[in-house]
Design a protein around this motif. Structure first.
Motif, PDB file in Angstrom:
ATOM      1  N   GLY A   1      -3.612   9.701   2.524  1.00 20.61           N
ATOM      2  CA  GLY A   1      -2.628   9.794   3.606  1.00 20.61           C
ATOM      3  C   GLY A   1      -2.093   8.478   4.139  1.00 20.61           C
ATOM      4  N   THR A   2      -2.211   7.399   3.361  1.00 20.77           N
ATOM      5  CA  THR A   2      -1.685   6.099   3.808  1.00 20.77           C
ATOM      6  C   THR A   2      -0.195   6.217   4.168  1.00 20.77           C
ATOM      7  N   THR A   3       0.610   6.636   3.205  1.00 23.59           N
ATOM      8  CA  THR A   3       2.053   6.782   3.460  1.00 23.59           C
ATOM      9  C   THR A   3       2.330   7.966   4.380  1.00 23.59           C
TER      10      THR A   3
ATOM     11  N   VAL B   1       2.815  10.696  -7.965  1.00 21.66           N
ATOM     12  CA  VAL B   1       1.597  11.177  -8.621  1.00 21.66           C
ATOM     13  C   VAL B   1       1.119  10.314  -9.798  1.00 21.66           C
TER      14      VAL B   1
ATOM     15  N   ALA C   1       1.403  20.137 -10.825  1.00 21.54           N
ATOM     16  CA  ALA C   1       2.066  20.637 -12.036  1.00 21.54           C
ATOM     17  C   ALA C   1       2.111  22.161 -12.040  1.00 21.54           C
TER      18      ALA C   1
ATOM     19  N   LYS D   1       4.694   2.877  -1.261  1.00 22.69           N
ATOM     20  CA  LYS D   1       5.967   2.698  -1.980  1.00 22.69           C
ATOM     21  C   LYS D   1       7.159   3.054  -1.109  1.00 22.69           C
TER      22      LYS D   1
ATOM     23  N   VAL E   1       0.066  17.589  -0.868  1.00 22.50           N
ATOM     24  CA  VAL E   1      -0.677  18.156  -2.007  1.00 22.50           C
ATOM     25  C   VAL E   1      -1.361  17.029  -2.778  1.00 22.50           C
ATOM     26  N   ASP E   2      -2.630  17.242  -3.115  1.00 21.26           N
ATOM     27  CA  ASP E   2      -3.315  16.326  -4.035  1.00 21.26           C
ATOM     28  C   ASP E   2      -4.370  17.120  -4.800  1.00 21.26           C
ATOM     29  N   SER E   3      -4.606  16.685  -6.056  1.00 21.54           N
ATOM     30  CA  SER E   3      -5.557  17.426  -6.898  1.00 21.54           C
ATOM     31  C   SER E   3      -6.956  16.829  -6.841  1.00 21.54           C
ATOM     32  N   ALA E   4      -7.117  15.677  -6.173  1.00 17.47           N
ATOM     33  CA  ALA E   4      -8.440  15.025  -6.127  1.00 17.47           C
ATOM     34  C   ALA E   4      -9.157  15.381  -4.817  1.00 17.47           C
TER      35      ALA E   4
ATOM     36  N   TYR F   1       4.993  16.813   0.036  1.00 15.51           N
ATOM     37  CA  TYR F   1       4.566  15.511  -0.468  1.00 15.51           C
ATOM     38  C   TYR F   1       3.555  15.734  -1.584  1.00 15.51           C
TER      39      TYR F   1
ATOM     40  N   VAL G   1     -10.122  12.409  -2.098  1.00 13.10           N
ATOM     41  CA  VAL G   1      -9.078  11.835  -1.235  1.00 13.10           C
ATOM     42  C   VAL G   1      -8.476  12.895  -0.307  1.00 13.10           C
TER      43      VAL G   1
ATOM     44  N   GLY H   1       1.009  14.254  -4.315  1.00 10.50           N
ATOM     45  CA  GLY H   1       0.231  13.025  -4.522  1.00 10.50           C
ATOM     46  C   GLY H   1       0.020  12.320  -3.198  1.00 10.50           C
ATOM     47  N   VAL H   2      -0.401  13.074  -2.200  1.00 12.59           N
ATOM     48  CA  VAL H   2      -0.509  12.533  -0.831  1.00 12.59           C
ATOM     49  C   VAL H   2      -1.712  11.600  -0.683  1.00 12.59           C
TER      50      VAL H   2
ATOM     51  N   ARG I   1       0.822  -1.223   0.000  1.00 15.46           N
ATOM     52  CA  ARG I   1       0.000   0.000   0.000  1.00 15.46           C
ATOM     53  C   ARG I   1       0.851   1.267   0.000  1.00 15.46           C
TER      54      ARG I   1
HETATM   55  C1  LIG Z   1      -0.673   6.501  -6.391  1.00 15.30           C
HETATM   56  S1  LIG Z   1      -1.685   7.707  -5.639  1.00 15.30           S
HETATM   57  C2  LIG Z   1      -0.733   8.224  -4.250  1.00 15.30           C
HETATM   58  C3  LIG Z   1      -0.713   7.275  -3.069  1.00 15.30           C
HETATM   59  C4  LIG Z   1      -0.037   7.918  -1.875  1.00 15.30           C
HETATM   60  N1  LIG Z   1       1.207   8.537  -2.243  1.00 15.30           N
HETATM   61  C5  LIG Z   1       0.243   6.947  -0.742  1.00 15.30           C
HETATM   62  O1  LIG Z   1       1.286   6.262  -0.784  1.00 15.30           O
HETATM   63  O2  LIG Z   1      -0.520   6.898   0.236  1.00 15.30           O
HETATM   64  C6  LIG Z   1      -1.450   9.067  -6.720  1.00 15.30           C
HETATM   65  C7  LIG Z   1      -2.121  10.346  -6.243  1.00 15.30           C
HETATM   66  O3  LIG Z   1      -1.635  11.415  -7.042  1.00 15.30           O
HETATM   67  C8  LIG Z   1      -2.669  12.348  -7.216  1.00 15.30           C
HETATM   68  N2  LIG Z   1      -2.340  13.187  -8.379  1.00 15.30           N
HETATM   69  C9  LIG Z   1      -2.251  12.818  -9.670  1.00 15.30           C
HETATM   70  N3  LIG Z   1      -1.902  13.878 -10.434  1.00 15.30           N
HETATM   71  C10 LIG Z   1      -1.744  14.924  -9.593  1.00 15.30           C
HETATM   72  C11 LIG Z   1      -1.386  16.272  -9.779  1.00 15.30           C
HETATM   73  N4  LIG Z   1      -1.103  16.786 -10.996  1.00 15.30           N
HETATM   74  N5  LIG Z   1      -1.332  17.081  -8.702  1.00 15.30           N
HETATM   75  C12 LIG Z   1      -1.616  16.602  -7.463  1.00 15.30           C
HETATM   76  N6  LIG Z   1      -1.953  15.327  -7.235  1.00 15.30           N
HETATM   77  C13 LIG Z   1      -2.026  14.492  -8.281  1.00 15.30           C
HETATM   78  C14 LIG Z   1      -3.911  11.492  -7.400  1.00 15.30           C
HETATM   79  O4  LIG Z   1      -5.095  12.225  -7.118  1.00 15.30           O
HETATM   80  C15 LIG Z   1      -3.653  10.361  -6.409  1.00 15.30           C
HETATM   81  O5  LIG Z   1      -4.263  10.624  -5.159  1.00 15.30           O
END
Ligand SMILES: C[S@@+](CC[C@H](N)C(=O)[O-])C[C@H]1O[C@@H](n2cnc3c(N)ncnc32)[C@H](O)[C@@H]1O
Length: 237
Positions: A94-96, A159, A140, A67, A112-115, A88, A118, A90-91, A65
């Motif tokens: 918040g698992t990691t 991300v 980006a 990386k 930071v996350d764009s969704a 961070y 989550v 693509g957070v 879960r």
């Molecule tokens: C593989 S998941 C991350 C899992 C997380 N790092 C963990 O280990 O708990 C990828 C995340 O990147 C986010 N993401 C993708 N493109 C993004 C962007 N341009 N800016 C911010 N977040 C982005 C997605 O919404 C998604 O939540």
């Protein structure tokens, strides 16, 4: 060692035991796995197992879960004191980041996350952990959050986008201290599904080096994550 598993999650590691150098505070070995000391005793974030050891409550860190955990179990050594600041990208929920919150309890983690869906979950987690700061933004476009984030010691990115390296480079230029550390979790299939992953990793490495990163280590993350590579890098020296 006496192990007292509270069965609050489904995961128990079945991979073979490898040597892991522990150079992070509040990080422990539990059998074949790694675990962090729970900053919020009793709390589970993703149904991970809680383990009592030497009077401490540990949260088992699932390498399938996260990386960060898989990179450690593949031999990558993270050497930090726990008071660093982290950006961070693509957070997610918040698992990691929850394990990083256990470790960097004297530091701060800007997530930071764009969704929005989550990030809402991450914001709820941040209410219970004062070292987590949620930011809803597109990684980006670092200018969108430059008023919120100072220069940081560590840049962590996961991300899974086609322009993963460009996003990292842009954020390093904006936020990473000179000599700071970047950790990039690169997903080959997000860049090109048809190309051989090894070739993609090599191309991305050259791009990162040209931009000013020094590669300290790189590890494939199989069997935990398919076609992923973790880069550990130093910025601008
Ligand atoms: C593989 S998941 C991350 C899992 C997380 N790092 C963990 O280990 O708990 C990828 C995340 O990147 C986010 N993401 C993708 N493109 C993004 C962007 N341009 N800016 C911010 N977040 C982005 C997605 O919404 C998604 O939540």
């Amino acid at each position: 060692m006496k192990r007292n598993f509270k069965r609050k999650g489904r995961f128990r590691g079945k991979h073979k035991k490898v040597d892991v150098k522990i150079k992070l505070p509040h990080l422990f070995r539990v059998g074949r796995d790694v675990a962090t000391e729970n900053l919020v005793p009793g709390q589970t974030v993703y149904r991970e197992l809680l383990v009592e050891k030497d009077g401490k409550q540990l949260r088992l860190w699932n390498p399938k879960r996260s990386k960060f955990a898989s990179a450690m179990l593949k031999g990558m050594v993270f050497d930090f004191s726990g008071d660093e600041s982290i950006l961070y990208l693509g957070v997610s929920s918040g698992t990691t980041a929850s394990h990083l919150s256990d470790i960097f309890r004297k530091g701060i983690i800007y997530g930071v996350d764009s969704a929005p869906r989550v990030l809402r979950e991450f914001a709820l987690l941040a209410r219970t952990r004062s070292n987590l700061i949620p930011i809803l933004a597109n990684a980006a476009k670092p200018e969108e959050y430059s008023f919120l984030v100072p220069k940081v010691d560590i840049l962590y990115q996961d991300v899974a986008q086609s322009n993963q390296s460009d996003i990292l480079i842009r954020n390093a230029k904006a936020f990473l201290k000179k000599g700071g550390i970047a950790v990039l979790m690169l997903k080959a299939r997000s860049i090109n599904v048809a190309e051989e992953p090894g070739k993609i990793f090599q191309q991305e490495q050259e791009k990162l080096m040209k931009a000013g990163f020094k590669i300290l280590d790189r590890r494939r993350l199989e069997p935990f994550q398919r076609d992923h590579l973790a880069f550990l890098m130093k910025w601008g020296e």
